[in-house]
Enzyme design. Structure first.
Site, short mmCIF file in Angstrom:
data_model
loop_
_atom_site.label_atom_id
_atom_site.label_comp_id
_atom_site.label_asym_id
_atom_site.label_seq_id
_atom_site.Cartn_x
_atom_site.Cartn_y
_atom_site.Cartn_z
N CYS A 142 38.33 40.59 48.49
CA CYS A 142 37.58 40.39 47.25
C CYS A 142 38.10 39.12 46.57
CB CYS A 142 37.78 41.58 46.34
SG CYS A 142 39.53 41.84 45.97
N CYS A 145 43.81 40.47 38.30
CA CYS A 145 42.36 40.32 38.45
C CYS A 145 41.68 40.65 37.12
CB CYS A 145 41.87 41.27 39.54
SG CYS A 145 40.08 41.30 39.67
N HIS A 161 50.01 54.14 43.12
CA HIS A 161 49.46 52.80 43.40
C HIS A 161 49.85 51.83 42.28
CE1 HIS A 161 46.62 49.55 44.14
NE2 HIS A 161 46.42 50.06 45.34
N GLU A 179 48.33 49.41 40.91
CA GLU A 179 47.32 49.19 39.87
C GLU A 179 47.40 50.29 38.82
OE1 GLU A 179 43.15 48.58 41.08
OE2 GLU A 179 42.62 49.71 39.29
N THR A 222 40.15 50.78 40.26
CA THR A 222 38.99 49.93 40.59
C THR A 222 38.44 50.16 42.00
OG1 THR A 222 40.54 48.22 41.28
CG2 THR A 222 39.67 48.05 39.04
N CYS A 232 35.30 48.46 40.48
CA CYS A 232 34.88 47.05 40.38
C CYS A 232 33.67 46.77 41.28
CB CYS A 232 36.05 46.13 40.72
SG CYS A 232 36.46 46.08 42.47
N SER A 263 46.01 50.16 53.94
CA SER A 263 45.01 49.81 52.92
C SER A 263 44.12 51.01 52.63
CB SER A 263 44.17 48.62 53.42
OG SER A 263 42.92 48.60 52.77
N ASN A 288 41.52 51.35 50.62
CA ASN A 288 40.06 51.14 50.56
C ASN A 288 39.48 50.93 51.95
OD1 ASN A 288 39.19 48.15 50.84
ND2 ASN A 288 41.08 48.10 49.65
#
Ligand code: SF4
Length: 297
Positions: A12, A95, A123, A125, A160, A190, A218, A220
């Site tokens: 991204c 971000c 995580h 974030e 996100t 997001c 990862s 996602n």
């Protein structure tokens, strides 16, 4: 056999901008990144080769540079102040779409809501979102909804990279479990994540095999594979082109390619061309690679 690449896939803009900034800073002087900049082994290796040091936390005794970087995943304000107090120069690669979550939480708290984050507590974030809050709840799934018992005002945001369908179901469940509570929800998944989720669903309906590219750490990328599993489409999760074998494609007519938000475009290209060179591929019938995403925020 033909090959189609998902309309949206791979790194991204938030992660790409952070990687570019890290490489730029490392070129000018020494840099230490606080926490995982990206969950991808090839990118981490590339950063290390360019002299970028990566440590888990700002209190690490291993930091040997004056410049430290906050990753795209963001950090609590207190971390920035601690870093400055220690004499570091802080480079912030947060971000803008992560900062939008921080802002949404601050607004909910000002409105008297108990802040709730749907996501993974461990995580980076999520740690950044809740790091400066005194009272908050992180909910991973329906088994943790009981933590909200007795809260009259519940203000919900989400990590996100969550799946919006999953988040919406969880919010509905919270509303029905606590009908007397006032529940406010801000959709903070997001756009790049949503685009990838929509694209993989669309493509999974067309193909009979999907190759999902991304780091095994990862989350996602794993979720993209999960979407294929849910839709009953056979899918392989690979980290690199060298893992592909002709046997994997044997008997398949239409192969789809997708990749998580941390997968570098160079790795996607390698895998794409490796599949194109498999026996029996009709190159004329294959799609090209989509344009790389730009930061529009
Ligand atoms: S996944 Fe979304 S929020 Fe996270 S860095 Fe990428 S664009 Fe930003």
């Amino acid at each position: 056999m033909r090959v189609t690449v998902a309309k949206a896939l791979g790194t991204c803009f938030g992660v790409q901008d952070a990687i570019d900034l890290a490489l730029d800073e490392a070129y000018r002087g020494e840099l230490t990144v606080i926490g995982q900049l990206v969950h991808n082994p090839q990118t981490v290796e590339r950063l290390r080769q360019n002299g970028v040091q990566i440590v888990d936390q700002i209190d690490s005794q291993d930091i040997r540079t004056r410049n430290v970087m906050i990753t795209a995943h963001g950090a609590p304000e207190s971390l920035r102040h601690r870093a400055e107090d220690k004499g570091f120069r802080v480079i912030d690669a947060s971000c803008p779409l992560v900062l939008r979550v921080h802002k949404a939480v601050a607004e909910l708290v000002r409105g008297g809501f108990h802040p709730v984050v749907i996501g993974q507590a461990e995580h980076v974030e999520v740690k950044g979102i809740v790091g400066d809050l005194k009272d908050y709840t992180v909910i991973r799934d329906e088994s943790e909804i009981h933590k909200l018992k007795g809260r009259p005002k519940i203000g919900i945001v989400c990590q996100t990279t969550q799946q919006i369908d999953f988040v919406s179901r969880l919010v509905d469940l919270i509303r029905s479990t606590y009908p007397a509570s006032q529940v406010e929800f801000r959709d903070t998944v997001c756009k790049p994540t949503k685009d990838r989720q929509v694209a993989v669903r669309e493509l999974a309906r067309e193909v009979d095999l999907m190759v999902v590219i991304g780091g095994y750490n990862s989350s996602n990328t794993k979720k993209l594979k999960l979407v294929c599993d849910e839709l009953g489409v056979k899918a392989f999760h690979v980290e690199r082109a060298s893992q592909l074998t002709p046997e994997m494609f044997h008997g398949h007519e239409h192969v789809g390619i997708t990749a998580g938000t941390s997968t570098p475009h160079e790795v996607i290209e390698e895998v794409y061309y490796a599949i194109l060179n498999m026996p029996g591929v009709d190159k004329e019938a294959c799609s090209g690679l989509p344009e790389r995403e730009k930061n529009l925020y």
